[in-house]
Enzyme design. Structure first.
Site, short mmCIF file in Angstrom:
data_model
loop_
_atom_site.label_atom_id
_atom_site.label_comp_id
_atom_site.label_asym_id
_atom_site.label_seq_id
_atom_site.Cartn_x
_atom_site.Cartn_y
_atom_site.Cartn_z
N HIS A 367 0.77 -1.17 0.11
CA HIS A 367 -0.35 -0.28 0.29
C HIS A 367 0.66 0.56 -0.26
O HIS A 367 0.11 1.95 -0.55
CB HIS A 367 -0.64 0.21 1.05
CG HIS A 367 -2.03 -0.69 0.63
ND1 HIS A 367 -2.05 -1.99 0.80
CD2 HIS A 367 -3.50 -0.61 0.00
CE1 HIS A 367 -3.14 -2.22 0.61
NE2 HIS A 367 -3.92 -2.28 -0.29
N ARG A 474 -10.60 3.85 -0.30
CA ARG A 474 -10.14 3.01 0.29
C ARG A 474 -10.64 4.01 1.86
O ARG A 474 -10.27 5.06 1.81
CB ARG A 474 -8.75 2.69 0.45
CG ARG A 474 -8.70 1.71 -0.52
CD ARG A 474 -6.67 1.98 -1.17
NE ARG A 474 -6.38 1.12 -2.27
CZ ARG A 474 -5.67 0.34 -3.44
NH1 ARG A 474 -6.19 2.40 -3.71
NH2 ARG A 474 -6.22 -0.16 -4.08
N GLU A 612 -11.23 -10.44 -5.71
CA GLU A 612 -10.31 -10.41 -5.63
C GLU A 612 -9.05 -11.98 -5.31
O GLU A 612 -8.48 -11.82 -4.78
CB GLU A 612 -9.28 -8.94 -4.25
CG GLU A 612 -10.54 -8.78 -3.69
CD GLU A 612 -9.83 -7.33 -2.85
OE1 GLU A 612 -8.60 -6.88 -2.88
OE2 GLU A 612 -10.60 -7.42 -1.46
N ARG A 646 2.41 -9.63 -2.13
CA ARG A 646 2.72 -8.40 -3.08
C ARG A 646 3.27 -7.73 -1.86
O ARG A 646 4.07 -7.12 -2.80
CB ARG A 646 1.41 -7.57 -2.96
CG ARG A 646 0.38 -7.48 -1.82
CD ARG A 646 -0.96 -7.24 -1.84
NE ARG A 646 -1.05 -5.80 -2.33
CZ ARG A 646 -2.36 -5.01 -1.92
NH1 ARG A 646 -3.69 -5.64 -1.91
NH2 ARG A 646 -2.91 -3.43 -2.37
N CYS A 683 -10.37 -1.96 -10.02
CA CYS A 683 -9.61 -1.03 -10.11
C CYS A 683 -8.34 -1.09 -8.85
O CYS A 683 -8.11 -0.50 -8.51
CB CYS A 683 -11.22 -0.49 -8.51
SG CYS A 683 -11.16 -2.04 -7.20
C1 PEP Z 1 -7.35 -4.92 -5.30
O1 PEP Z 1 -6.62 -5.36 -4.47
O2 PEP Z 1 -7.04 -4.58 -6.40
C2 PEP Z 1 -7.61 -3.66 -4.49
C3 PEP Z 1 -7.95 -2.64 -5.59
O3 PEP Z 1 -7.76 -3.49 -3.40
P1 PEP Z 1 -6.28 -3.12 -2.40
O4 PEP Z 1 -4.97 -2.70 -2.85
O5 PEP Z 1 -7.24 -2.03 -1.10
O6 PEP Z 1 -6.06 -4.54 -1.79
MG MG Z 2 -7.25 -5.62 -2.73
#
Ligand code: PEP
Ligand code: MG
Length: 763
Positions: A367, A474, A612, A646, A683
């Site tokens: 993030h 978010r 997701e 990630r 998104c």
């Molecule tokens: C995603 O997982 O692609 C997403 C948009 O949400 P975040 O990155 O906040 O997990």
């Molecule tokens: Mg996500």
């Protein structure tokens, strides 16, 4: 064996200078395995050879002098084959090559194992014995394990040495570079700046100094200052502390005594080290002795020694650099350097000085990286191989396209960088000029572009383009910035301001998605596997009181501005949607009553889910009946589909949204959603990348959501291509087997279209 290995590694890790550490290592291994010789050869890739760097049993004079070509002798063979070599009579081996300087004539048995870090051979560790014999399986296993354990240390030491050369006597100011993970595209120049710098001995890099008198005086003065601070501290705690804690203060006083620690530190200074390095060397060796004691009480004292020494260190550094040392403010162009970049850190940093970001931890889809991209600030992540303190105050060039960080650059590269930055600025002028144009391809395909917002509170609102609404708001940040859950009215105010800022356009607010790499300071979740754990909807369904307060706040805000959509994160099964909908209905009923009492009306917002978690891709027909829209979270979809964290820099190369499996899943989602007539948006970060946006458009997606910074770039890309060309690209991409080929193919396409400047530096 395991205990011996642990002991050796622990002991060696305490030695701050690599050369000394390796010397100790070979000594200990030779004793432990009872062999005639143990040696380490380190790889030098520039010269393409291994250099004898430490030995017990071969000629010491040969250290640093004898080198073995990468394709020469048994050492070269171990490096080439990347596996251990165990032979009973080395001289009769066809690859044996004699190096008279090392004096190994009497040795026959040979065991060598490569030292490898992240697929790269860093060196070779060898054992030799005069008799002719095969080393046992146990000995071989021991050496392989040891090599694996020391690899990281050698790698770190190499990186440290690269950057630290400035501090070492006799070494000229030279440009060095380290490679991290590209976090946010763009180039930046500035001075490294660590906002809350925590100085400690562990991260201190040793350096030499000629002026022993000044160093000794500095050390003594810092000790005196520390003594006064300790006296003050123990005095203020006099009545409140139990006896065993008081004993710690006595130990502190004893250590501060000139005859104890002081004598040894001063003797190190006389050997030519600066005061801080001398303190580090002496203290780490002391602490290690304490750690190795059998008595657990004494083991614990290692922490006290380190704590005390860190105090001395801080006093010394503030004497050298002045009081401003701990509380400086940035002046001029800065590259913000931090262990982990947080939203609050960025919020506090004066924007006029922020040119780039280096985060020691994290990866390309952490993030923190998403936040940097949202701000349009170039960033490099996961530079964990260099101690942060080494970047402080250094001249830095940062390449957010490749992940390269160049420290103390030479004139030529500086000039090149400045030129490329200038070109980037010219490109962004071109892009900004089209901000008010519709996002429509050359052949008339219209794309709706939405904003991702919320990660940095007010930061994104200042951007000029508002897009077609908000595709992802978010909501975590306001929760993360506080010391408690925000109240319903605090949330209401915030949500209303967002709905108002986009009045007339849809605003999709996601319910709380904490967990993973977004912890709440006041609600600790300690899990082995946070991304597979209590995250998103899983947490909020377990805590309906938190969920309901948030939904109520959103619904109350939507009485005033009825453009709210609600989106649920991390949905894995249909039951979760049912349960969440039940709670939303409950809140809707309550808030409707309140609205009616005020003579107002509340509309039921559209409810959607994020796609997701891979499991949900097989449930689309069921889900379609329960929701009004889907939104693909390609960041997490990539993470879960590829089983790659990630946030973990070590596996960053494996995390790739252009992996054919991810593209195939995305292609499938749009087909299924269209079949069931459910509107769908993407998104995740992929939607905001030039190549990603083109592929998604070609698949059939017509709604993409991204940060404000990328929105203008993507609009520019869409306006530059035709849907037909995009479909041809997709057709080719879908035949490819690996992500590198996919990216290569996309980049070629962008270059052909004259859009290359969006994915690399320069026009
Ligand atoms: C995603 O997982 O692609 C997403 C948009 O949400 P975040 O990155 O906040 O997990
Ligand atoms: Mg996500």
């Amino acid at each position: 064996m395991l205990m011996t290995l642990k002991r050796i590694v622990q002991e060696v890790n305490q030695v701050p200078v690599l050369h000394d550490a390796l010397g100790l290592l070979v000594k200990r291994v030779k004793e432990a395995v009872e062999v005639d010789s143990c040696s380490i050869y380190l790889a030098d890739y520039e010269q393409q050879h291994f250099v004898l760097s430490a030995t017990e049993g071969l000629a010491r004079e040969a250290i640093g002098k004898v080198s073995v070509g990468f394709s020469e002798g048994l050492i070269g063979l171990v490096g080439q084959r990347e596996e251990p070599l165990n032979i009973d009579d080395a001289p009769s081996h066809p690859r044996f090559k004699q190096y008279p300087e090392v004096k190994e004539e009497s040795y026959h048995a040979f065991l060598g194992t490569p030292i490898i870090h992240q697929r790269k051979v860093l060196g070779v560790l060898t054992l030799q014995q005069s008799g002719s014999r095969k080393f046992s399986q146990d000995e071989e296993a021991f050496l392989v394990t040891l090599a694996a354990q020391i690899a990281l240390e050698i790698y770190h030491a190499n990186a440290r040495q690269l950057i630290a050369t400035e501090g070492v006597v006799d070494v000229k100011r030279t440009q060095k570079s380290v490679l991290g993970i590209p976090g946010s595209a763009g180039l930046a120049m500035g001075a490294g700046f660590i906002p809350d710098r925590k100085v400690d001995l562990q991260s201190l890099v040793v350096s030499r100094c000629e002026d022993e008198q000044t160093e000794i005086a500095t050390y003594r003065q810092a000790v005196q200052q520390t003594r006064e601070q300790v006296a003050e501290l123990s005095g203020s705690l006099e009545k409140a502390i139990p006896d065993d804690v008081r004993a710690i203060f006595q130990l502190y006083h004893h250590l501060l005594d000139a005859n104890s620690l002081g004598r040894e530190v001063e003797s190190k200074i006389r050997e030519g080290w600066d005061a801080a390095s001398s303190l580090k060397m002496v203290v780490e060796s002391y602490a290690n002795q304490f750690r190795n004691m059998d008595d657990p009480y004494m083991q614990e004292r290692a922490i006290d020694i380190i704590d005390l020494s860190n105090r001395i260190l801080v006093n010394m550094l503030s004497m050298t650099y002045g009081q401003a040392f701990m509380t400086r403010q940035p002046e001029g162009d800065c590259i913000l350097v931090a262990e982990e970049i947080s939203a609050s850190m960025l919020a506090e940093f004066p924007k006029q000085y922020l040119r780039g970001i280096i985060s020691m931890r994290g990866s390309n889809n952490s993030h923190a990286a998403i936040l940097a991209r949202a701000m349009g600030v170039p960033a490099v992540m996961g530079v964990s191989n260099v101690p942060m303190s080494m970047l402080e105050g250094k001249d830095i060039l940062l390449d957010g396209y490749s992940g390269e960080v160049i420290v103390s650059p030479g004139k030529t590269i500086r000039k090149e960088f400045a030129q490329l930055i200038q070109e980037e600025q010219e490109l962004s002028v071109l892009i900004d000029a089209q901000a008010d144009q519709p996002s429509i391809t050359q052949d008339g395909c219209e794309m709706a572009l939405f904003l991702n917002a919320g990660l940095s509170a007010e930061l994104e609102i200042t951007q000029q383009s508002k897009g077609d609404g908000v595709g992802l708001f978010r909501t975590e940040v306001p929760f993360m910035l506080r010391e408690r859950f925000p109240s319903e009215s605090e949330q209401y105010e915030l949500y209303l301001s967002v709905l108002r800022a986009h009045s007339g356009n849809a605003v999709t607010m996601r319910t709380l998605d904490v967990g993973g790499d977004k912890p709440l300071p006041y609600f600790p979740i300690n899990e082995e596997n946070p991304f597979l754990g209590w995250r998103g909807i899983r947490l909020t369904l377990d805590h309906p009181e938190i969920f309901l307060v948030q939904i109520r706040a959103m619904l109350r805000a939507s009485i005033e501005e009825p453009n709210l959509h609600i989106m649920l994160p991390m949905i894995t099964s249909v039951m979760e949607v049912k349960e969440a909908r039940r709670l939303i209905s409950q809140a809707f009923y309550e808030v409707s009553e309140e609205a009616r009492a005020q003579g107002k009306k509340l509309e039921m917002p559209k409810i959607g889910v994020m796609l997701e978690v891979p499991a949900i891709l097989y449930q689309i027909p069921h889900l379609a009946r329960k929701v009004d829209f889907f939104s693909v979270g390609s960041n997490d979809l990539t993470q879960y589909l590829l089983a790659v964290d990630r946030n973990n820099a070590r596996v960053a190369q494996l995390y790739d949204s252009y992996h054919p499996a991810v593209l195939s899943a995305l292609n499938d989602i749009i087909k299924q959603s269209n079949e069931h007539g459910v509107p769908v948006t993407v998104c995740g970060e992929l939607a905001g990348e030039p190549g990603g946006a083109i592929l998604l458009m070609a698949m059939g997606y017509r709604k993409l959501s991204m940060n404000a910074h990328n929105l203008l770039k993507v609009k520019w890309v869409i306006r530059s291509v035709s849907l037909m060309e995009a479909k041809d690209l997709l057709e080719e991409v879908l035949t490819l087997a690996d992500p590198e080929q996919v990216k290569e193919c996309i980049n070629q396409f962008l270059e052909q279209m004259g859009l290359g400047g969006l994915v690399r530096a320069g026009l």
